[in-house]
Design a protein around this motif. Structure first.
Motif, PDB file in Angstrom:
ATOM      1  N   GLN A  13       0.825  -1.197   0.000  1.00  0.00           N
ATOM      2  CA  GLN A  13       0.000   0.000   0.000  1.00  0.00           C
ATOM      3  C   GLN A  13       0.867   1.258   0.000  1.00  0.00           C
ATOM      4  O   GLN A  13       0.586   2.227  -0.720  1.00  0.00           O
ATOM      5  N   ALA A  14       1.933   1.259   0.803  1.00  0.00           N
ATOM      6  CA  ALA A  14       2.808   2.429   0.884  1.00  0.00           C
ATOM      7  C   ALA A  14       3.509   2.682  -0.448  1.00  0.00           C
ATOM      8  O   ALA A  14       3.628   3.831  -0.898  1.00  0.00           O
ATOM      9  N   VAL A  15       3.969   1.613  -1.094  1.00  0.00           N
ATOM     10  CA  VAL A  15       4.646   1.762  -2.391  1.00  0.00           C
ATOM     11  C   VAL A  15       3.661   2.270  -3.444  1.00  0.00           C
ATOM     12  O   VAL A  15       4.007   3.117  -4.281  1.00  0.00           O
ATOM     13  N   ASP A  16       2.437   1.782  -3.404  1.00  0.00           N
ATOM     14  CA  ASP A  16       1.420   2.262  -4.344  1.00  0.00           C
ATOM     15  C   ASP A  16       1.176   3.760  -4.158  1.00  0.00           C
ATOM     16  O   ASP A  16       1.023   4.511  -5.126  1.00  0.00           O
ATOM     17  N   LEU A  17       1.131   4.200  -2.900  1.00  0.00           N
ATOM     18  CA  LEU A  17       0.931   5.627  -2.627  1.00  0.00           C
ATOM     19  C   LEU A  17       2.097   6.455  -3.152  1.00  0.00           C
ATOM     20  O   LEU A  17       1.911   7.525  -3.732  1.00  0.00           O
ATOM     21  N   LEU A  18       3.307   5.958  -2.951  1.00  0.00           N
ATOM     22  CA  LEU A  18       4.486   6.683  -3.432  1.00  0.00           C
ATOM     23  C   LEU A  18       4.488   6.758  -4.956  1.00  0.00           C
ATOM     24  O   LEU A  18       4.847   7.786  -5.539  1.00  0.00           O
ATOM     25  N   THR A  19       4.079   5.677  -5.606  1.00  0.00           N
ATOM     26  CA  THR A  19       4.077   5.627  -7.061  1.00  0.00           C
ATOM     27  C   THR A  19       3.124   6.662  -7.656  1.00  0.00           C
ATOM     28  O   THR A  19       3.394   7.251  -8.702  1.00  0.00           O
ATOM     29  N   ARG A  20       2.006   6.895  -6.960  1.00  0.00           N
ATOM     30  CA  ARG A  20       1.034   7.873  -7.458  1.00  0.00           C
ATOM     31  C   ARG A  20       1.563   9.298  -7.401  1.00  0.00           C
ATOM     32  O   ARG A  20       1.156  10.162  -8.164  1.00  0.00           O
ATOM     33  N   ASP A  21       2.454   9.571  -6.460  1.00  0.00           N
ATOM     34  CA  ASP A  21       2.997  10.920  -6.307  1.00  0.00           C
ATOM     35  C   ASP A  21       4.481  10.804  -5.997  1.00  0.00           C
ATOM     36  O   ASP A  21       4.898  10.758  -4.849  1.00  0.00           O
ATOM     37  N   SER A  22       5.305  10.745  -7.039  1.00  0.00           N
ATOM     38  CA  SER A  22       6.737  10.492  -6.866  1.00  0.00           C
ATOM     39  C   SER A  22       7.480  11.666  -6.232  1.00  0.00           C
ATOM     40  O   SER A  22       8.675  11.580  -5.977  1.00  0.00           O
ATOM     41  N   GLY A  23       6.780  12.771  -5.982  1.00  0.00           N
ATOM     42  CA  GLY A  23       7.435  13.894  -5.319  1.00  0.00           C
ATOM     43  C   GLY A  23       7.604  13.683  -3.831  1.00  0.00           C
ATOM     44  O   GLY A  23       8.302  14.427  -3.164  1.00  0.00           O
ATOM     45  N   GLN A  24       6.965  12.650  -3.260  1.00  0.00           N
ATOM     46  CA  GLN A  24       7.071  12.364  -1.844  1.00  0.00           C
ATOM     47  C   GLN A  24       8.204  11.384  -1.573  1.00  0.00           C
ATOM     48  O   GLN A  24       8.680  10.690  -2.467  1.00  0.00           O
ATOM     49  N   ARG A  25       8.593  11.330  -0.315  1.00  0.00           N
ATOM     50  CA  ARG A  25       9.573  10.338   0.112  1.00  0.00           C
ATOM     51  C   ARG A  25       8.856   9.285   0.947  1.00  0.00           C
ATOM     52  O   ARG A  25       7.816   9.540   1.548  1.00  0.00           O
ATOM     53  N   LEU A  26       9.461   8.107   1.003  1.00  0.00           N
ATOM     54  CA  LEU A  26       8.902   6.998   1.768  1.00  0.00           C
ATOM     55  C   LEU A  26       9.954   6.449   2.722  1.00  0.00           C
ATOM     56  O   LEU A  26      11.075   6.155   2.306  1.00  0.00           O
ATOM     57  N   LEU A  27       9.569   6.304   3.988  1.00  0.00           N
ATOM     58  CA  LEU A  27      10.412   5.615   4.964  1.00  0.00           C
ATOM     59  C   LEU A  27       9.771   4.270   5.280  1.00  0.00           C
ATOM     60  O   LEU A  27       8.604   4.211   5.667  1.00  0.00           O
ATOM     61  N   ILE A  28      10.547   3.205   5.116  1.00  0.00           N
ATOM     62  CA  ILE A  28      10.105   1.877   5.519  1.00  0.00           C
ATOM     63  C   ILE A  28      10.805   1.583   6.835  1.00  0.00           C
ATOM     64  O   ILE A  28      12.023   1.384   6.875  1.00  0.00           O
ATOM     65  N   SER A  29      10.049   1.566   7.923  1.00  0.00           N
ATOM     66  CA  SER A  29      10.631   1.465   9.260  1.00  0.00           C
ATOM     67  C   SER A  29      10.515   0.047   9.812  1.00  0.00           C
ATOM     68  O   SER A  29       9.452  -0.566   9.772  1.00  0.00           O
ATOM     69  N   GLY A  30      11.642  -0.441  10.344  1.00  0.00           N
ATOM     70  CA  GLY A  30      11.661  -1.779  10.921  1.00  0.00           C
ATOM     71  C   GLY A  30      12.030  -2.855   9.923  1.00  0.00           C
ATOM     72  O   GLY A  30      11.530  -3.982   9.982  1.00  0.00           O
ATOM     73  N   VAL A  31      12.946  -2.527   9.007  1.00  0.00           N
ATOM     74  CA  VAL A  31      13.336  -3.458   7.944  1.00  0.00           C
ATOM     75  C   VAL A  31      14.357  -4.464   8.471  1.00  0.00           C
ATOM     76  O   VAL A  31      15.241  -4.128   9.268  1.00  0.00           O
ATOM     77  N   ASN A  32      14.231  -5.692   8.017  1.00  0.00           N
ATOM     78  CA  ASN A  32      15.217  -6.726   8.355  1.00  0.00           C
ATOM     79  C   ASN A  32      16.584  -6.318   7.809  1.00  0.00           C
ATOM     80  O   ASN A  32      16.689  -5.884   6.663  1.00  0.00           O
ATOM     81  N   PRO A  33      17.639  -6.443   8.618  1.00  0.00           N
ATOM     82  CA  PRO A  33      18.976  -5.987   8.173  1.00  0.00           C
ATOM     83  C   PRO A  33      19.459  -6.602   6.865  1.00  0.00           C
ATOM     84  O   PRO A  33      20.275  -6.018   6.163  1.00  0.00           O
ATOM     85  N   GLY A  34      18.937  -7.762   6.512  1.00  0.00           N
ATOM     86  CA  GLY A  34      19.389  -8.408   5.286  1.00  0.00           C
ATOM     87  C   GLY A  34      18.595  -8.022   4.056  1.00  0.00           C
ATOM     88  O   GLY A  34      18.825  -8.572   2.972  1.00  0.00           O
ATOM     89  N   THR A  35      17.688  -7.070   4.200  1.00  0.00           N
ATOM     90  CA  THR A  35      16.811  -6.678   3.087  1.00  0.00           C
ATOM     91  C   THR A  35      17.297  -5.380   2.454  1.00  0.00           C
ATOM     92  O   THR A  35      17.559  -4.404   3.146  1.00  0.00           O
ATOM     93  N   SER A  36      17.389  -5.364   1.146  1.00  0.00           N
ATOM     94  CA  SER A  36      17.894  -4.198   0.420  1.00  0.00           C
ATOM     95  C   SER A  36      16.769  -3.500  -0.338  1.00  0.00           C
ATOM     96  O   SER A  36      15.660  -4.017  -0.469  1.00  0.00           O
ATOM     97  N   LEU A  37      17.073  -2.312  -0.847  1.00  0.00           N
ATOM     98  CA  LEU A  37      16.111  -1.575  -1.661  1.00  0.00           C
ATOM     99  C   LEU A  37      15.702  -2.379  -2.894  1.00  0.00           C
ATOM    100  O   LEU A  37      14.523  -2.433  -3.256  1.00  0.00           O
TER     101      LEU A  37
END
Length: 230
Positions: free
Chosen positions: A73-97
């Motif tokens: 849902q968060a990625v979909d929201l960012l895609t609709r308005d690419s002028g915003q930034r997104l923070l994904i909080s609580g990511v597993n240390p082994g996970t990359s962009l």
């Protein structure tokens, strides 16, 4: 006469004890009624949550990991308005962009330019602190908070306890398996709501008193474990 006096003394001696027992029973019933009423209000508030029609007026999006559909849902929201930034909080240390872009079907270029990962947060308390730090570092004073509907109250409580927190626009995600078609929670949903209600009460108590019973008990257990090994 003496026996009558003893009986009278015993009867008189039991009255304070009976009154105390009655008062304790009434206090317990009152507390139970208060907690039950609070839970009903909590459940109704969660069921009434709705996502805003637009988040065009926010400066950034924060999604708290841990529940199904939140990240997508968060990625979909960012895609609709690419002028915003997104923070994904609580990511597993082994996970990359790149991994997250692949999982969500997002544009890798968009992820590289506009998505930040928080590996430090381990719980909702950490999510709140890292969210405020991220918003402050990017000069953002209004964010959309994406998390499961049942998690919104506790997340808002924790964010409200952090100094300098930005204005929050809740964006609830409602897992379908938690709600029936008639709007009432499923058995799993009811368990989750009860668990979350207790956590919200604990969070409010901690913020009001500065005393964290969970942390204190954890420290005692750790201390006893070290003593036992020694």
């Amino acid at each position: 006469m003496q026996a009558d006096g003893n009986r009278a003394g015993r009867r008189g001696g039991t009255r304070p004890g009976m009154r105390l027992g009655l008062l304790l029973s009434l206090a317990f019933l009152g507390l139970a009624a208060y907690l039950a009423g609070g839970f009903l209000r909590f459940a109704n508030d969660v069921a009434s949550l709705r996502a805003p029609a637009s988040i065009a007026d926010v400066g950034g999006i924060v999604v708290l990991t841990g529940g199904e559909m939140r990240l997508q849902q968060a990625v979909d929201l960012l895609t609709r308005d690419s002028g915003q930034r997104l923070l994904i909080s609580g990511v597993n240390p082994g996970t990359s962009l790149s991994t997250l872009a692949r999982i969500t079907g997002g544009d890798p270029t968009l992820f590289q330019c506009c998505v930040d990962l928080d590996y430090a947060a381990l719980d909702t308390i950490g999510n709140a602190r890292m969210t405020v730090e991220w918003a402050r570092s990017h000069g953002i004073d209004r964010i959309a908070l994406v998390t499961s509907d049942y998690h919104i109250p506790r997340a808002m409580t924790e964010l409200g306890g952090v100094s300098g927190a930005p204005e929050i626009v809740p964006y609830p995600v409602s897992p379908q398996k938690l709600w029936r078609a008639n709007g009432f929670p499923s058995r799993l949903g009811l368990r989750l709501l009860l668990s979350e209600y207790v956590k919200v009460l604990a969070a409010r108590a901690r913020l009001a008193t500065g005393f964290d019973i969970v942390d204190t008990l954890g420290q005692r257990v750790t201390s006893q474990g070290h003593t036992g090994h020694g």
